[in-house]
Motif scaffolding. Structure first.
Motif, mmCIF file in Angstrom:
data_model
loop_
_atom_site.group_PDB
_atom_site.id
_atom_site.type_symbol
_atom_site.label_atom_id
_atom_site.label_comp_id
_atom_site.label_asym_id
_atom_site.label_seq_id
_atom_site.Cartn_x
_atom_site.Cartn_y
_atom_site.Cartn_z
ATOM 1 N N ALA A 1 0.844 -1.193 0.000
ATOM 2 C CA ALA A 1 0.000 0.000 0.000
ATOM 3 C C ALA A 1 0.880 1.244 0.000
ATOM 4 C CB ALA A 1 -0.919 0.012 1.225
ATOM 5 N N GLY A 2 0.619 2.156 -0.940
ATOM 6 C CA GLY A 2 1.393 3.390 -1.049
ATOM 7 C C GLY A 2 2.273 3.391 -2.283
ATOM 8 N N GLU A 3 3.419 4.051 -2.183
ATOM 9 C CA GLU A 3 4.426 4.116 -3.250
ATOM 10 C C GLU A 3 3.872 4.611 -4.588
ATOM 11 O OE1 GLU A 3 7.647 4.176 -3.648
ATOM 12 O OE2 GLU A 3 7.834 4.053 -1.472
ATOM 13 N N SER A 4 3.025 5.636 -4.520
ATOM 14 C CA SER A 4 2.616 6.362 -5.721
ATOM 15 C C SER A 4 2.231 7.769 -5.285
ATOM 16 C CB SER A 4 1.453 5.664 -6.422
ATOM 17 O OG SER A 4 0.259 5.793 -5.678
ATOM 18 N N TRP A 5 2.249 8.696 -6.232
ATOM 19 C CA TRP A 5 1.916 10.069 -5.881
ATOM 20 C C TRP A 5 1.568 10.858 -7.135
ATOM 21 C CZ3 TRP A 5 6.593 7.720 -5.389
ATOM 22 C CH2 TRP A 5 7.640 8.159 -6.205
ATOM 23 N N VAL A 6 0.858 11.962 -6.926
ATOM 24 C CA VAL A 6 0.519 12.903 -7.988
ATOM 25 C C VAL A 6 1.314 14.174 -7.745
ATOM 26 C CG1 VAL A 6 -1.317 14.284 -9.035
ATOM 27 C CG2 VAL A 6 -1.782 11.931 -8.286
ATOM 28 N N THR A 7 1.972 14.678 -8.786
ATOM 29 C CA THR A 7 2.746 15.907 -8.699
ATOM 30 C C THR A 7 2.081 16.976 -9.546
ATOM 31 O OG1 THR A 7 4.824 14.713 -8.371
ATOM 32 C CG2 THR A 7 4.984 16.986 -9.135
ATOM 33 N N GLN A 8 1.906 18.178 -8.989
ATOM 34 C CA GLN A 8 1.352 19.310 -9.729
ATOM 35 C C GLN A 8 2.377 20.427 -9.759
ATOM 36 O OE1 GLN A 8 -2.138 21.824 -8.302
ATOM 37 N NE2 GLN A 8 -3.086 20.716 -10.000
ATOM 38 N N SER A 9 2.662 20.923 -10.956
ATOM 39 C CA SER A 9 3.658 21.981 -11.142
ATOM 40 C C SER A 9 2.997 23.220 -11.717
ATOM 41 C CB SER A 9 4.764 21.522 -12.097
ATOM 42 O OG SER A 9 5.400 20.360 -11.625
ATOM 43 N N THR A 10 3.458 24.380 -11.270
ATOM 44 C CA THR A 10 2.999 25.654 -11.814
ATOM 45 C C THR A 10 4.106 26.254 -12.670
ATOM 46 O OG1 THR A 10 1.574 26.048 -9.901
ATOM 47 C CG2 THR A 10 2.147 27.959 -11.254
ATOM 48 N N HIS A 11 3.798 26.552 -13.924
ATOM 49 C CA HIS A 11 4.746 27.142 -14.864
ATOM 50 C C HIS A 11 4.393 28.623 -15.023
ATOM 51 C CE1 HIS A 11 5.874 23.025 -16.446
ATOM 52 N NE2 HIS A 11 4.729 22.787 -15.844
ATOM 53 N N LYS B 1 5.387 32.055 -17.008
ATOM 54 C CA LYS B 1 6.099 32.588 -18.174
ATOM 55 C C LYS B 1 5.652 34.026 -18.390
ATOM 56 C CE LYS B 1 6.588 28.035 -20.282
ATOM 57 N NZ LYS B 1 6.475 27.210 -21.513
ATOM 58 N N GLY B 2 6.438 34.946 -17.850
ATOM 59 C CA GLY B 2 6.044 36.344 -17.917
ATOM 60 C C GLY B 2 4.813 36.578 -17.080
ATOM 61 N N VAL B 3 3.774 37.125 -17.699
ATOM 62 C CA VAL B 3 2.544 37.403 -16.962
ATOM 63 C C VAL B 3 1.566 36.239 -17.006
ATOM 64 C CG1 VAL B 3 2.748 39.891 -17.350
ATOM 65 C CG2 VAL B 3 1.451 38.478 -18.977
ATOM 66 N N ASP B 4 1.927 35.189 -17.724
ATOM 67 C CA ASP B 4 1.044 34.038 -17.845
ATOM 68 C C ASP B 4 1.538 32.863 -17.017
ATOM 69 O OD1 ASP B 4 -0.755 35.134 -19.876
ATOM 70 O OD2 ASP B 4 1.000 35.049 -21.192
ATOM 71 N N SER B 5 0.591 32.033 -16.580
ATOM 72 C CA SER B 5 0.962 30.831 -15.837
ATOM 73 C C SER B 5 -0.025 29.714 -16.166
ATOM 74 C CB SER B 5 0.973 31.084 -14.327
ATOM 75 O OG SER B 5 -0.321 31.335 -13.839
ATOM 76 N N PHE B 6 0.437 28.474 -15.998
ATOM 77 C CA PHE B 6 -0.442 27.316 -16.153
ATOM 78 C C PHE B 6 0.110 26.199 -15.285
ATOM 79 C CE2 PHE B 6 2.759 27.051 -19.463
ATOM 80 C CZ PHE B 6 3.171 25.727 -19.435
#
Length: 248
Positions: free
Chosen positions: A7-17, A19-24
């Motif tokens: 049980a375990g040994e997995s995960w979700v990663t979320q990154s914020t990019h 770029k200037g005035v924009d992000s995603f």
């Protein structure tokens, strides 16, 4: 052949990019269990992996469900994920005491292995929180009340203190370096089989009619780098030996 639930040994990663005035944002799903799964399956064991995001809803709730396995491995999954089923956390409906059931199952003859990580033992910022649960008494080690991680960015090699113990699977020679672990304290009656510095790395003990064991470093990156978990033939010996000792 033993029946093993990991049980375990997995995960979700979320990154914020940005770029200037924009992000995603972007998201990715990572499974870290493969080195351990391959090692155990290479020794003939039957392995079921329950990813971290499915643990709250699907972890075995009672002795009957746990009876499908000989050994349960908890790896980088905190106590909250086992305790807080969706009906309990989201709808305030009483549910199963799954850590209590796991404690009883080990006491009646099951085998439990906890593997280290940021959400194992006490864990990062004490968020793994197993010290506050009934499962604490099952483990062969005493957990710290605070963040228990020890980072070893330069790497450190284990010192084997009981090379002939069957739980180490007959591994010989020097172990590749590890990059960190969870600090714990041995209990009376615990056999410490390997250490990092002065702290337990591998420890085992009986619990009732069952057995419990810990490997306080990781089974995959980042604490277990590629030379340890992918290139070293001792990896399968150590984890195979632990599972086989736990399953008798």
């Amino acid at each position: 052949m033993s029946r093993v639930l990991i049980a375990g040994e997995s995960w979700v990663t979320q990154s914020t990019h940005i770029k200037g005035v924009d992000s995603f944002t972007t998201s990715s799903y990572v499974v870290g269990v493969e080195p351990l799964r391959r090692a155990l399956e290479s020794r003939g064991h039957q392995v079921r992996h329950l990813p971290a995001h499915l643990v709250p809803a699907q972890f075995p709730a009672d002795a009957d469900a746990l009876a499908a396995y000989d050994v349960v491995v908890l790896s980088d999954i905190g106590a909250n994920s086992l305790q807080l089923a969706p009906e309990v956390f989201e709808r305030a409906v009483p549910g199963a005491d799954r850590l209590g059931a796991l404690r009883g199952w080990v006491g009646d003859g099951g085998g439990l292995l906890m593997v280290g990580g940021y959400l194992s033992f006490t864990g990062f910022e004490a968020k793994a929180a197993f010290r506050n649960t009934v499962l604490h008494e099952v483990l062969p080690v005493e957990l710290l009340p605070e963040d228990d991680r020890v980072e070893l960015p330069a790497g450190a090699c284990a010192a084997v203190t009981a090379a002939d113990h069957p739980a180490l699977g007959g591994v010989t020679g020097e172990w590749p370096p590890l990059l960190g672990y969870n600090r714990v304290l041995p209990r009376p009656g615990t056999e410490v089989l390997a250490t990092l510095g002065s702290d337990p790395l591998v420890a085992v003990a009986p619990y009732g009619s069952g057995r419990s064991a810990v490997f306080t470093s990781d089974c995959s990156p980042h604490w277990a780098p590629t030379p340890f978990c992918e290139e070293w033939d001792g990896y399968a010996r150590v984890f195979g030996g632990l599972v086989e000792w736990l399953a008798r």
